[in-house]
Design an enzyme around this catalytic site. Structure first.
Site, mmCIF file in Angstrom:
data_model
loop_
_atom_site.group_PDB
_atom_site.id
_atom_site.type_symbol
_atom_site.label_atom_id
_atom_site.label_comp_id
_atom_site.label_asym_id
_atom_site.label_seq_id
_atom_site.Cartn_x
_atom_site.Cartn_y
_atom_site.Cartn_z
ATOM 1 N N ASP A 262 -6.598 4.126 1.102
ATOM 2 C CA ASP A 262 -7.460 4.687 0.065
ATOM 3 C C ASP A 262 -6.725 5.060 -1.219
ATOM 4 O O ASP A 262 -7.325 5.150 -2.280
ATOM 5 C CB ASP A 262 -8.191 5.931 0.610
ATOM 6 C CG ASP A 262 -7.240 6.928 1.275
ATOM 7 O OD1 ASP A 262 -6.023 6.741 1.173
ATOM 8 O OD2 ASP A 262 -7.716 7.891 1.901
ATOM 9 N N HIS A 263 -5.423 5.260 -1.145
ATOM 10 C CA HIS A 263 -4.682 5.699 -2.336
ATOM 11 C C HIS A 263 -4.204 4.516 -3.174
ATOM 12 O O HIS A 263 -4.493 4.421 -4.359
ATOM 13 C CB HIS A 263 -3.454 6.522 -1.923
ATOM 14 C CG HIS A 263 -3.763 7.917 -1.502
ATOM 15 N ND1 HIS A 263 -4.526 8.216 -0.399
ATOM 16 C CD2 HIS A 263 -3.397 9.106 -2.038
ATOM 17 C CE1 HIS A 263 -4.619 9.540 -0.283
ATOM 18 N NE2 HIS A 263 -3.945 10.095 -1.261
ATOM 19 N N ASP B 135 -1.885 14.093 4.925
ATOM 20 C CA ASP B 135 -2.459 14.336 3.605
ATOM 21 C C ASP B 135 -2.917 15.792 3.575
ATOM 22 O O ASP B 135 -3.514 16.274 4.538
ATOM 23 C CB ASP B 135 -3.642 13.398 3.352
ATOM 24 C CG ASP B 135 -4.064 13.459 1.897
ATOM 25 O OD1 ASP B 135 -3.681 12.564 1.123
ATOM 26 O OD2 ASP B 135 -4.751 14.426 1.527
ATOM 27 N N ARG C 161 -7.509 18.820 -7.884
ATOM 28 C CA ARG C 161 -6.214 19.197 -8.481
ATOM 29 C C ARG C 161 -6.189 18.841 -9.954
ATOM 30 O O ARG C 161 -6.619 17.743 -10.327
ATOM 31 C CB ARG C 161 -5.057 18.478 -7.774
ATOM 32 C CG ARG C 161 -4.823 19.039 -6.409
ATOM 33 C CD ARG C 161 -3.596 18.485 -5.708
ATOM 34 N NE ARG C 161 -3.453 19.224 -4.470
ATOM 35 C CZ ARG C 161 -3.045 18.700 -3.321
ATOM 36 N NH1 ARG C 161 -2.702 17.432 -3.240
ATOM 37 N NH2 ARG C 161 -2.952 19.460 -2.259
ATOM 38 N N SER D 99 0.467 18.466 -2.614
ATOM 39 C CA SER D 99 0.443 17.329 -1.697
ATOM 40 C C SER D 99 1.372 17.496 -0.502
ATOM 41 O O SER D 99 2.361 18.211 -0.560
ATOM 42 C CB SER D 99 0.844 16.093 -2.500
ATOM 43 O OG SER D 99 1.488 15.149 -1.695
ATOM 44 N N ARG E 162 3.105 15.006 0.560
ATOM 45 C CA ARG E 162 4.014 13.858 0.499
ATOM 46 C C ARG E 162 5.430 14.245 0.888
ATOM 47 O O ARG E 162 6.077 15.066 0.249
ATOM 48 C CB ARG E 162 3.964 13.194 -0.888
ATOM 49 C CG ARG E 162 4.357 14.074 -2.034
ATOM 50 C CD ARG E 162 4.037 13.431 -3.381
ATOM 51 N NE ARG E 162 2.602 13.444 -3.615
ATOM 52 C CZ ARG E 162 2.032 13.585 -4.821
ATOM 53 N NH1 ARG E 162 2.775 13.682 -5.911
ATOM 54 N NH2 ARG E 162 0.733 13.598 -4.959
HETATM 55 C C1 MIC Z 1 -2.792 14.228 -3.290
HETATM 56 O O1 MIC Z 1 -3.961 14.559 -3.420
HETATM 57 O O2 MIC Z 1 -1.852 14.737 -3.947
HETATM 58 C C2 MIC Z 1 -2.442 13.160 -2.280
HETATM 59 C C3 MIC Z 1 -2.002 11.971 -3.032
HETATM 60 O O3 MIC Z 1 -3.581 12.827 -1.525
HETATM 61 C C4 MIC Z 1 -1.348 13.708 -1.363
HETATM 62 C C5 MIC Z 1 -0.761 12.720 -0.449
HETATM 63 C C6 MIC Z 1 0.238 11.816 -1.100
HETATM 64 O O4 MIC Z 1 0.987 12.252 -1.980
HETATM 65 O O5 MIC Z 1 0.300 10.669 -0.687
HETATM 66 C C7 MIC Z 1 -1.765 14.905 -0.518
HETATM 67 O O6 MIC Z 1 -2.644 15.625 -0.917
HETATM 68 O O7 MIC Z 1 -1.130 15.185 0.513
HETATM 69 FE FE1 SF4 Z 2 -7.189 11.122 -2.507
HETATM 70 FE FE2 SF4 Z 2 -5.639 13.298 -2.476
HETATM 71 FE FE3 SF4 Z 2 -7.415 12.903 -4.439
HETATM 72 FE FE4 SF4 Z 2 -8.276 13.461 -2.030
HETATM 73 S S1 SF4 Z 2 -7.040 14.775 -3.339
HETATM 74 S S2 SF4 Z 2 -9.090 11.873 -3.385
HETATM 75 S S3 SF4 Z 2 -6.778 12.400 -0.745
HETATM 76 S S4 SF4 Z 2 -5.590 11.658 -3.998
#
Ligand code: MIC
Ligand code: SF4
Length: 644
Positions: A64-65, A119, A381, A535, A537
């Site tokens: 999805d990313h 995630d 975010r 995140s 990550r």
């Molecule tokens: C995000 O919303 O920052 C992400 C991208 O979904 C991350 C995961 C990632 O960095 O791959 C998260 O929320 O954990």
């Molecule tokens: Fe995707 Fe993270 Fe954004 Fe949710 S917050 S839509 S998991 S990038």
């Protein structure tokens, strides 16, 4: 003894430890999920453990990313993920099927089960009474291999919802209100449990909006009871058989409490650049702040009702000429339902730009706003630069407030739109799981396909007995993992390639950081409060490790990032006296003698600032198990030594 929901689920899954707030416990994990941007690493780590088939009740791998395929990298990663899932007993949700959290809620989440996801927004499933937590990929790999998940027993915060929402006020406004009260670090070490009469007035997707964005509180997770609304939602999804009621006992106790009165709640909005910078929309509305972009979607606000609400506002209207409205329905289920019932036509006809069901603009995967733009998003975010445009001002709000901005062209209270359209839940959700591939019945025949972008996982070495290293970077409070390891369309495709992605560590804060850290060989990072929020990550630990960062000394940590540092063998240290933070400067040489002995002897470690000729004390707060992980140079080395 009377128990709250969190205590009930943890007790039913407890593997070891005492259920006393702050103490380390280990719990059994029933389900796991991964997404592509963290999943490739998680599966490389799972492969390294040599366990042929996952041992969970259910594991799902989502894509999805990284769906913007501007080079071969992402497509190669998708192919790797599909084949590795098939081989090891994991379901694979194909690109296009939607955002992991939205799809998991619709098709897989189960009340009372534990879910661990790579995630940070995994707590979305808490809207259904699942104890769903985010973690680094390595923790997910361990859970898939049958290992327990270690965490500190959280405090449980009761959030009592009184009354019911007024027209044009939404579930998003509730969580923004909670953020206003508790801030982005108020949830650290805590689970937020929702109770009160207001709960019954919220549907499962509305509850999921609230638990989703509980991640922004830094909370371990957030959870709602499983009740009649949960049963109805599961029935509509054709999954009535997994329903199980779940509620706190009448006289259950909580560590902290907060009351939110829905009757008086107004539409809220989070201003740049933090999800807790919340004020009532009406306070901004008089300023008529012009908006250049509106984005609707993400794992926070992609439900059927959300999209129907947008469509009903847009029907017969035109998106304001200065606004670019971009819509990314979070799942194929919702996308197809609004396509079939005609609502999509209303959205399109009004002038919206449509994207596939994926994270898209939320993680800077395209649709970066124009220079200096105001972007109003239904996302979770708004960290500076995350949208892909360094000087954009991103606001977070409900779909209702987004819809108002899209048609009026300025930040407006949705009440300005007039009559409130009541949107009913559908009679049935459109159930079609053809984009979820079951694992192979003959795994031995499956060949795992790896593209050239997938590089082997770097592994740390055992911790050296003394540490003498310069401070390569000093940062302030609330550093996010987006600061440490930026995402976006350029960097995300490198998630399977640590040598390449490490060139981007901290570049938005200091473009010279990667080169400086490499030149220093070994180094230490110094930071403030809530270090590593956001995140999950693990690249935010793994890539600094690759650049030679050995330890981090800060005032306090966000949960997942601290766990990721330990998992990769980086020492997470905390100042005993916060004032010592001011005595350390970037470039100072730091020395710790007899490191191993000091770590094992107790919680406190004496650090010399060789440059300044001073000393200060830090704590490591590591449990015995975590000490062994650090000494082994990380969880992979430790696990190999232990053999699960
Ligand atoms: C995000 O919303 O920052 C992400 C991208 O979904 C991350 C995961 C990632 O960095 O791959 C998260 O929320 O954990
Ligand atoms: Fe995707 Fe993270 Fe954004 Fe949710 S917050 S839509 S998991 S990038």
């Amino acid at each position: 003894m009377a128990k709250n929901i969190v205590q009930k689920i943890i007790e039913a899954h407890l593997v070891s430890g005492e259920m006393v707030a702050g103490k380390e416990i280990a719990i059994r994990i029933d389900q796991t999920l991964t997404q592509d941007a963290t999943g490739t690493m998680a599966y490389l780590q799972f492969e390294a453990m040599g366990v042929p088939q996952v041992k969970t009740e259910l594991s799902v791998s989502y894509v999805d990313h990284n769906t913007l395929q501007s080079g071969f990298e992402n497509a190669d990663d998708h192919r790797f993920l599909q084949t590795v899932a098939s081989k090891h007993g994991i379901h694979f949700s194909r690109p296009g099927n939607g955002i992991c959290h939205q799809v998991h809620l619709e098709r897989f989440a189960v009340p009372g089960k534990t879910l661990l996801g790579s995630d940070s927004h995994t707590p979305t499933a808490g809207g259904m009474g699942s104890m769903a937590m985010g973690a680094g990929g390595l923790d997910i790999a361990v859970a898939m291999a049958g290992g327990a998940f270690y965490l500190n027993m959280p405090k449980v915060v009761k959030v009592e919802l009184k009354g019911s929402l007024k027209p044009w006020t939404a579930a998003k406004d509730i969580i923004l209100e909670v953020l206003r009260h508790l801030t982005v670090k108020g949830g650290v070490g805590r689970v937020i449990e929702y109770t009160g009469v207001g709960v019954a007035s919220l549907s499962v997707p509305e509850r999921a909006t609230i638990t989703n964005m509980g991640a922004e509180l830094g909370a371990t997770t957030s959870i709602f009871p499983s009740d009649e609304n949960t049963r109805v939602y599961l029935e509509l999804q054709g999954r009535g058989e997994v329903y199980a009621p779940l509620a706190a006992d009448a006289d259950a106790t909580y560590d902290e409490e907060l009351i939110i009165d829905l009757d008086t709640l107004e539409p809220n909005i989070a201003q740049p650049h933090s999800p807790d910078n919340v004020i009532a929309v009406k306070e901004l509305a008089s300023k008529r702040i012009p908006v250049q972009q509106v984005a609707v979607g993400s794992c926070t606000n992609s439900s059927y009702t959300d999209l129907m609400r947008l469509a009903s506002v847009l029907k017969g209207k035109t998106v304001h000429p200065n606004v670019s409205l971009v819509v990314s329905p979070g799942s194929k289920q919702v996308f197809e339902m609004i396509a079939r019932n005609g609502a999509l036509a209303d959205i399109l006809s009004a002038g919206a730009r449509l994207l596939e069901s994926a994270c898209g603009p939320c993680i800077g995967m395209g649709q970066a706003p124009s220079s200096g733009a105001v972007s109003v998003r239904s996302f979770n975010r708004n960290f500076e630069g995350r949208s892909g445009t360094a000087d954009a001002s991103v606001y977070l709000a409900s779909v209702e407030t987004c819809a108002a901005a899209a048609v009026l062209g300025y930040i407006a209270d949705p009440n300005e739109l007039g009559d409130f359209p009541v949107i009913e839940m559908p009679e049935k959700f459109l159930v079609d799981d053809r984009l979820v591939l079951a694992p192979s019945a003959t795994p031995a025949d499956v060949e795992v396909l790896r593209g050239p972008n997938i590089k082997p996982l770097p592994v740390n070495t055992d911790l050296a007995d003394s540490l003498t290293a310069p401070v390569s970077l000093k940062v302030g409070d609330n550093i996010t993992t987006d600061h440490i390891m930026p995402a976006g369309a350029k960097v995300l495709p490198l998630r399977s390639n640590i040598p390449a992605i490490s060139e981007h560590v901290y570049v938005r804060v200091d473009p010279q950081f990667p080169a400086r850290a490499k030149e220093m060989g070994k180094s230490v990072i110094v930071g403030g409060h809530n270090y590593g929020q956001g995140s999950s990550r693990e690249h935010a630990a793994l890539a600094p490790m690759y650049l030679g960062v050995k330890a981090v000394i800060v005032k306090s940590y966000a949960r997942i990032h601290r766990a990721n540092l330990i998992n990769f063998g980086l020492l997470p240290l905390t100042f005993v006296n916060e004032a010592d933070y001011d005595t350390v400067a970037q470039g100072d040489e730091i020395a710790v003698d007899n490191l191993t002995e000091q770590i094992q002897a107790g919680n406190e470690i004496t650090v010399k600032n060789v440059t300044k000729g001073t000393t200060f004390t830090v704590t490591h707060d590591l449990t015995g198990r975590q000490i062994d992980i650090i000494l082994a140079g990380g969880l992979l080395n430790y696990t190999k030594k232990q053999a699960i």
